[in-house]
Design a protein around this motif. Structure first.
Motif, PDB file in Angstrom:
ATOM      1  N   ALA A  68      24.549  32.341  82.427  1.00  0.00           N
ATOM      2  CA  ALA A  68      24.304  31.916  81.054  1.00  0.00           C
ATOM      3  C   ALA A  68      22.922  31.285  80.915  1.00  0.00           C
ATOM      4  O   ALA A  68      22.269  31.423  79.889  1.00  0.00           O
ATOM      5  CB  ALA A  68      25.384  30.948  80.600  1.00  0.00           C
ATOM      6  N   LEU A  73      21.548  31.829  75.153  1.00  0.00           N
ATOM      7  CA  LEU A  73      22.683  31.591  74.275  1.00  0.00           C
ATOM      8  C   LEU A  73      23.518  32.838  74.041  1.00  0.00           C
ATOM      9  O   LEU A  73      24.715  32.745  73.793  1.00  0.00           O
ATOM     10  CB  LEU A  73      22.166  31.047  72.940  1.00  0.00           C
ATOM     11  N   GLU A  74      22.920  34.009  74.164  1.00  0.00           N
ATOM     12  CA  GLU A  74      23.630  35.257  73.888  1.00  0.00           C
ATOM     13  C   GLU A  74      24.836  35.426  74.809  1.00  0.00           C
ATOM     14  O   GLU A  74      25.912  35.817  74.376  1.00  0.00           O
ATOM     15  CB  GLU A  74      22.674  36.436  74.063  1.00  0.00           C
ATOM     16  N   ASN A  75      24.696  35.107  76.088  1.00  0.00           N
ATOM     17  CA  ASN A  75      25.787  35.258  77.031  1.00  0.00           C
ATOM     18  C   ASN A  75      26.892  34.245  76.752  1.00  0.00           C
ATOM     19  O   ASN A  75      28.071  34.551  76.902  1.00  0.00           O
ATOM     20  CB  ASN A  75      25.266  35.128  78.456  1.00  0.00           C
ATOM     21  N   ASP A  76      26.535  33.026  76.361  1.00  0.00           N
ATOM     22  CA  ASP A  76      27.542  32.021  76.019  1.00  0.00           C
ATOM     23  C   ASP A  76      28.369  32.475  74.818  1.00  0.00           C
ATOM     24  O   ASP A  76      29.592  32.304  74.792  1.00  0.00           O
ATOM     25  CB  ASP A  76      26.883  30.677  75.710  1.00  0.00           C
ATOM     26  N   GLU A  77      27.704  33.038  73.839  1.00  0.00           N
ATOM     27  CA  GLU A  77      28.432  33.539  72.668  1.00  0.00           C
ATOM     28  C   GLU A  77      29.341  34.693  73.048  1.00  0.00           C
ATOM     29  O   GLU A  77      30.464  34.800  72.553  1.00  0.00           O
ATOM     30  CB  GLU A  77      27.446  33.979  71.596  1.00  0.00           C
ATOM     31  N   LEU A  78      28.870  35.554  73.949  1.00  0.00           N
ATOM     32  CA  LEU A  78      29.690  36.682  74.399  1.00  0.00           C
ATOM     33  C   LEU A  78      30.943  36.191  75.107  1.00  0.00           C
ATOM     34  O   LEU A  78      32.049  36.684  74.855  1.00  0.00           O
ATOM     35  CB  LEU A  78      28.873  37.586  75.322  1.00  0.00           C
ATOM     36  N   ALA A  80      32.372  33.308  74.687  1.00  0.00           N
ATOM     37  CA  ALA A  80      33.231  32.681  73.678  1.00  0.00           C
ATOM     38  C   ALA A  80      34.003  33.728  72.883  1.00  0.00           C
ATOM     39  O   ALA A  80      35.197  33.556  72.596  1.00  0.00           O
ATOM     40  CB  ALA A  80      32.387  31.823  72.746  1.00  0.00           C
ATOM     41  N   VAL A  81      33.343  34.820  72.552  1.00  0.00           N
ATOM     42  CA  VAL A  81      34.020  35.885  71.795  1.00  0.00           C
ATOM     43  C   VAL A  81      35.106  36.539  72.641  1.00  0.00           C
ATOM     44  O   VAL A  81      36.221  36.786  72.161  1.00  0.00           O
ATOM     45  CB  VAL A  81      32.989  36.930  71.308  1.00  0.00           C
TER      46      VAL A  81
END
Length: 125
Positions: A68, A73-78, A80-81
């Protein structure tokens, strides 16, 4: 016996054979419907009697923290999704799923396959 008598006899045998086949198919259809009704009634009663209390949904912490930091931030959002999707999948409490790691698949898929997948997803949602 003349040729007309032989043709009439052959036609009669053909009609009797067709009637037997369709009667057999109708019996099979009725038996399958009856079996589905019986199995549905038996499994429905068991599900009602043995319905356990739903377990609380456990949302695990993301494991891939080092990855991450690299991708931001993109990987954290992924993550989370994906975790939210698993929690929605697990809303009845019978399934236990945990996100261990997230990695991107190789981009070897042809463009026509990606377009087909996008079309299938768009048609379902």
């Amino acid at each position: 016996m003349s040729i007309l008598d032989k043709l009439g006899f052959a036609f009669l045998i053909m009609l009797i054979g067709l009637m037997i086949v369709f009667f057999g198919l109708i019996i099979l259809i009725c038996l399958i419907k009856l079996m589905s009704i019986i199995v549905g009634a038996l499994t429905g009663k068991k599900k009602e009697q043995a319905a356990p209390a739903p377990a609380p949904v456990v949302v695990p912490e993301p494991v891939a923290e080092a990855a991450a930091e690299e991708t931001g931030l993109e990987n954290d959002e992924l993550i989370a999704v994906i975790t939210a999707a698993l929690a929605a999948f697990n809303k009845d409490g019978n399934k236990t799923l945990v996100v261990r790691s997230v990695r991107r698949a190789a981009a070897k898929t042809p463009a026509w396959a990606k377009a087909g997948r996008a079309d299938q997803l768009a048609s379902r949602f």
